[in-house]
Scaffold this active site. Sequence first.
Site, PDB file in Angstrom:
ATOM      1  N   CYS A   2      -6.299 -11.782  -3.806  1.00 20.78           N
ATOM      2  CA  CYS A   2      -6.784 -12.095  -5.152  1.00 20.78           C
ATOM      3  C   CYS A   2      -7.913 -11.157  -5.548  1.00 20.78           C
ATOM      4  O   CYS A   2      -8.611 -10.600  -4.711  1.00 20.78           O
ATOM      5  CB  CYS A   2      -7.302 -13.517  -5.184  1.00 20.78           C
ATOM      6  SG  CYS A   2      -6.126 -14.711  -4.582  1.00 20.78           S
ATOM      7  N   ARG A  27      -3.540  -4.164  -6.259  1.00 17.89           N
ATOM      8  CA  ARG A  27      -3.551  -5.059  -5.107  1.00 17.89           C
ATOM      9  C   ARG A  27      -2.336  -5.974  -5.090  1.00 17.89           C
ATOM     10  O   ARG A  27      -2.062  -6.616  -4.075  1.00 17.89           O
ATOM     11  CB  ARG A  27      -4.810  -5.921  -5.127  1.00 17.89           C
ATOM     12  CG  ARG A  27      -6.084  -5.113  -5.080  1.00 17.89           C
ATOM     13  CD  ARG A  27      -7.242  -5.906  -5.609  1.00 17.89           C
ATOM     14  NE  ARG A  27      -7.536  -7.037  -4.756  1.00 17.89           N
ATOM     15  CZ  ARG A  27      -8.526  -7.071  -3.886  1.00 17.89           C
ATOM     16  NH1 ARG A  27      -9.321  -6.049  -3.771  1.00 17.89           N
ATOM     17  NH2 ARG A  27      -8.728  -8.124  -3.153  1.00 17.89           N
ATOM     18  N   TRP A  74      -3.096 -14.042  -5.854  1.00 17.58           N
ATOM     19  CA  TRP A  74      -2.014 -13.787  -4.896  1.00 17.58           C
ATOM     20  C   TRP A  74      -1.854 -15.119  -4.182  1.00 17.58           C
ATOM     21  O   TRP A  74      -2.703 -15.510  -3.394  1.00 17.58           O
ATOM     22  CB  TRP A  74      -2.462 -12.661  -3.949  1.00 17.58           C
ATOM     23  CG  TRP A  74      -1.589 -12.383  -2.781  1.00 17.58           C
ATOM     24  CD1 TRP A  74      -1.641 -12.968  -1.547  1.00 17.58           C
ATOM     25  CD2 TRP A  74      -0.560 -11.389  -2.705  1.00 17.58           C
ATOM     26  NE1 TRP A  74      -0.700 -12.402  -0.726  1.00 17.58           N
ATOM     27  CE2 TRP A  74      -0.035 -11.439  -1.387  1.00 17.58           C
ATOM     28  CE3 TRP A  74      -0.024 -10.474  -3.613  1.00 17.58           C
ATOM     29  CZ2 TRP A  74       0.995 -10.593  -0.972  1.00 17.58           C
ATOM     30  CZ3 TRP A  74       0.998  -9.633  -3.174  1.00 17.58           C
ATOM     31  CH2 TRP A  74       1.498  -9.702  -1.883  1.00 17.58           C
ATOM     32  N   ASN A 100     -11.759 -16.419  -4.323  1.00 16.34           N
ATOM     33  CA  ASN A 100     -10.932 -15.713  -3.339  1.00 16.34           C
ATOM     34  C   ASN A 100     -11.225 -16.337  -1.987  1.00 16.34           C
ATOM     35  O   ASN A 100     -12.375 -16.689  -1.715  1.00 16.34           O
ATOM     36  CB  ASN A 100     -11.322 -14.235  -3.245  1.00 16.34           C
ATOM     37  CG  ASN A 100     -10.787 -13.438  -4.402  1.00 16.34           C
ATOM     38  OD1 ASN A 100     -10.046 -13.955  -5.225  1.00 16.34           O
ATOM     39  ND2 ASN A 100     -11.174 -12.180  -4.467  1.00 16.34           N
ATOM     40  N   GLY A 101     -10.228 -16.411  -1.129  1.00 12.60           N
ATOM     41  CA  GLY A 101     -10.450 -16.969   0.204  1.00 12.60           C
ATOM     42  C   GLY A 101      -9.674 -18.263   0.366  1.00 12.60           C
ATOM     43  O   GLY A 101      -8.776 -18.569  -0.425  1.00 12.60           O
ATOM     44  N   GLU A 482       8.232   0.632  17.909  1.00  8.04           N
ATOM     45  CA  GLU A 482       7.388   0.627  16.712  1.00  8.04           C
ATOM     46  C   GLU A 482       6.536   1.907  16.643  1.00  8.04           C
ATOM     47  O   GLU A 482       6.389   2.497  15.567  1.00  8.04           O
ATOM     48  CB  GLU A 482       6.511  -0.634  16.710  1.00  8.04           C
ATOM     49  CG  GLU A 482       5.503  -0.743  15.576  1.00  8.04           C
ATOM     50  CD  GLU A 482       6.098  -0.719  14.175  1.00  8.04           C
ATOM     51  OE1 GLU A 482       7.326  -0.801  14.029  1.00  8.04           O
ATOM     52  OE2 GLU A 482       5.320  -0.580  13.218  1.00  8.04           O
ATOM     53  N   LYS A 486       6.751   4.591  13.658  1.00 11.05           N
ATOM     54  CA  LYS A 486       5.577   4.974  12.842  1.00 11.05           C
ATOM     55  C   LYS A 486       5.479   6.495  12.729  1.00 11.05           C
ATOM     56  O   LYS A 486       5.294   7.035  11.650  1.00 11.05           O
ATOM     57  CB  LYS A 486       4.262   4.474  13.461  1.00 11.05           C
ATOM     58  CG  LYS A 486       3.837   3.061  13.248  1.00 11.05           C
ATOM     59  CD  LYS A 486       3.484   2.646  11.867  1.00 11.05           C
ATOM     60  CE  LYS A 486       4.673   2.292  11.066  1.00 11.05           C
ATOM     61  NZ  LYS A 486       5.109   0.948  10.960  1.00 11.05           N
ATOM     62  N   GLU A 489       8.270   7.919  10.614  1.00  6.46           N
ATOM     63  CA  GLU A 489       8.141   7.612   9.188  1.00  6.46           C
ATOM     64  C   GLU A 489       7.153   8.528   8.480  1.00  6.46           C
ATOM     65  O   GLU A 489       7.422   9.001   7.380  1.00  6.46           O
ATOM     66  CB  GLU A 489       7.613   6.169   9.008  1.00  6.46           C
ATOM     67  CG  GLU A 489       8.631   5.089   9.146  1.00  6.46           C
ATOM     68  CD  GLU A 489       7.993   3.706   8.981  1.00  6.46           C
ATOM     69  OE1 GLU A 489       8.475   2.943   8.152  1.00  6.46           O
ATOM     70  OE2 GLU A 489       7.017   3.380   9.703  1.00  6.46           O
ATOM     71  N   HIS A 505      18.684   6.790  32.322  1.00  8.16           N
ATOM     72  CA  HIS A 505      20.099   6.765  31.911  1.00  8.16           C
ATOM     73  C   HIS A 505      20.357   7.685  30.729  1.00  8.16           C
ATOM     74  O   HIS A 505      21.286   7.462  29.960  1.00  8.16           O
ATOM     75  CB  HIS A 505      20.508   5.325  31.576  1.00  8.16           C
ATOM     76  CG  HIS A 505      20.371   4.410  32.743  1.00  8.16           C
ATOM     77  ND1 HIS A 505      21.186   4.487  33.849  1.00  8.16           N
ATOM     78  CD2 HIS A 505      19.484   3.422  33.006  1.00  8.16           C
ATOM     79  CE1 HIS A 505      20.809   3.575  34.732  1.00  8.16           C
ATOM     80  NE2 HIS A 505      19.775   2.914  34.236  1.00  8.16           N
ATOM     81  N   LYS A 604       8.854   1.100   0.063  1.00  3.08           N
ATOM     82  CA  LYS A 604       8.098  -0.014   0.641  1.00  3.08           C
ATOM     83  C   LYS A 604       8.985  -1.237   0.791  1.00  3.08           C
ATOM     84  O   LYS A 604       8.924  -1.955   1.780  1.00  3.08           O
ATOM     85  CB  LYS A 604       6.892  -0.326  -0.256  1.00  3.08           C
ATOM     86  CG  LYS A 604       6.017  -1.429   0.257  1.00  3.08           C
ATOM     87  CD  LYS A 604       5.249  -0.969   1.489  1.00  3.08           C
ATOM     88  CE  LYS A 604       4.591  -2.102   2.245  1.00  3.08           C
ATOM     89  NZ  LYS A 604       4.430  -1.753   3.670  1.00  3.08           N
TER      90      LYS A 604
HETATM   91  C1  G6P Z   1      11.102  -0.728   4.645  1.00  5.00           C
HETATM   92  C2  G6P Z   1       9.633  -0.427   4.867  1.00  5.00           C
HETATM   93  C3  G6P Z   1       9.231  -0.858   6.279  1.00  5.00           C
HETATM   94  C4  G6P Z   1       9.556  -2.316   6.515  1.00  5.00           C
HETATM   95  C5  G6P Z   1      11.047  -2.613   6.202  1.00  5.00           C
HETATM   96  C6  G6P Z   1      11.323  -4.096   6.188  1.00  5.00           C
HETATM   97  O1  G6P Z   1      11.877   0.085   5.457  1.00  5.00           O
HETATM   98  O2  G6P Z   1       9.384   0.951   4.706  1.00  5.00           O
HETATM   99  O3  G6P Z   1       7.836  -0.653   6.467  1.00  5.00           O
HETATM  100  O4  G6P Z   1       9.275  -2.661   7.830  1.00  5.00           O
HETATM  101  O5  G6P Z   1      11.385  -2.101   4.918  1.00  5.00           O
HETATM  102  O6  G6P Z   1      10.645  -4.656   5.112  1.00  5.00           O
HETATM  103  P1  G6P Z   1      10.210  -6.158   4.995  1.00  5.00           P
HETATM  104  O7  G6P Z   1       9.496  -6.233   3.662  1.00  5.00           O
HETATM  105  O8  G6P Z   1      11.460  -6.977   4.994  1.00  5.00           O
HETATM  106  O9  G6P Z   1       9.337  -6.476   6.141  1.00  5.00           O
END
Ligand code: G6P
Length: 609
Positions: A2, A27, A74, A100-101, A482, A486, A489, A505, A604
């Site tokens: 928020c 935001r 939010w 907020n909070g 992960e 990262k 990406e 393997h 995103k």
């Molecule tokens: C996209 C984003 C990732 C995310 C994935 C799943 O590929 O770039 O960062 O992990 O979607 O998104 P979600 O909103 O379902 O977690």
Amino acid sequence: MCGIVGYIGKKQAVPILLDGLKRLEYRGYDSAGISVIANGKMVTTKATGKVVELENKIGSKRIEANIGIAHTRWATHGKPCDKNSHPHGDCSGDIALVHNGIIENYLELKNQLQQKGHKFSSETDSEVVAHLIEEFSKKNDFREAVLESLKLIKGTYGLAILNKKYPSQMIVARLGSPLILGVGKDEVIVASDASAIVQYTDKVVYLEDGEVAIINTEGYEVITSKNKQIEKKVSTLDWNMEQAQKNGFAHFMLKETFEQPETIKNAMRGRLSKEDGMAKLGGLRDVEDKLKKINRIIIVSCGTSYNAGLIGEYMIEEYAGIPVEVEYASEFRYRKPLLDSKTAVIAISQSGETADTLAAIREAKNKGALTLGIINTVSSTIARETDAGVYNHAGPEIGVASTKAFTSQLTILALLAVFLGRQRDMSLVTGQRIISELEKIPNQIEKILEKHKEIKKIAKKYVGFSDFLYMGRKYNFPIALEGALKIKEISYVHAEGYATGEMKHGPIALIDASFPSLFIVPKDSVYDKNVSGMQEIKARSGKILAIATKGDTEISKHADDVIYIPKTLEMLTPLLSVIPLQLLAYYVGVYRGFDVDKPRNLAKSVTVE
Ligand code: G6P
């Protein structure tokens, strides 16, 4: 999360407040509202959706006011709609406030106030504060009434409060939720974020936790919650708009990485019951009995959320004894999953809008399974369509590569393992142990973040390599996935995540001096097995970067570089080991000159197949 804006001065408040809200739009939010004191009347307008909806609602009505507060919401408690939007008021209509909070004890306070005759008009936790102030105003002035109310509140707040009976005064208070005073000539602009202030003044006062400011047109006074005056330093902002939104960080991804101690606290807030070693998950209350009877869990998700699911599998199987399968939502939706009413299908999604995850949940629902969500975006489609769920409360994640959403997903999965475990045969002591180790995680992450310069140096050392093998075992195998995701990406470096045991393997064939490996090798039950893997790589002249437990003096014998993380329970190590990998990917991306917040070809939220 928020956003708050407040104005008091000689100018027209409404346009300044609307402008401030627009500057907080980055935001993300679901509704907005504004209250001003105009001709002795409190005028409040609220609208669901964007600030422009609010602006349209206010339309050409000329509301003459020099004092007001505004908010973008939010949703946390209560769905996004006009009545749940801020500002919230008391029964008399004298008080209006934005918050907020999270007020953790709002239900208890609400009950007490209802017994005294207060009528509530929203489902939010915030409204309780307005009624508390009203109650204390019966015997006190505005300032005293606010201070007395704050004494009763448990939780976090950034508050801006107006009282019609005090038409040239605004009171703001902070505990755990930022508030800044922008000090202009004959005016003060209050905001939760400097981006709503920079265009008016560069002179700011940062309120600290426990501080309250009484503001009027002549100036402001900062006091403690015990009414003791405090001298505050006026700082000069040297940020432009964009820098202000990033809170001074170069990128949203870095800002979000550094927010993790806070977002993990948010994921746990009000959910830990230490005494009975249990997690309190309000969003699962309605399905508690069904959850007692389930004998199988399928987690469906994509991308980073999928990797979180894999760790959830280990946690839930080990601590709750329920078989778990984790599946890419895009696969699950098109095969023939065997489901029944004793299967729970859990969607993990930051956005709550990922098309494949949504389709998987719909399929599961059709087949009669219980559907649950671990979702960050309140009232998103998946959150609405699942039978029950747990929100992350991590705030909007703007960097395309997920960071803080991931660790808050892991936090909730750990809580879920405790919840399901305690419903079954997990002992009280085990539940308590997990909870007390979880509580330490935010501080432990702070310690890792303090090493960002060291990690940056290591990133520089490795920036020239075009391939990486990331390896880990058990709880840290998904972290290998992960970490590799990262760096892929945002740095466009080819990286593969592998289970250390699988290395021999196939991938080991790739290893030579130009192909480095990253080992996640904390002191856990598979430590020795991991070290054997490292030795096999070393024997083939491969360079090794290791993520190891602080105090492990042996590991540097097998690795070229080591980043140490604090010791925690084995199930919680992923929450710590992922942090250096996020920073490593970030710095490699920056050194390679890429826009890490908006990596090429990625979105995103993937709302198409
Ligand atoms: C996209 C984003 C990732 C995310 C994935 C799943 O590929 O770039 O960062 O992990 O979607 O998104 P979600 O909103 O379902 O977690």
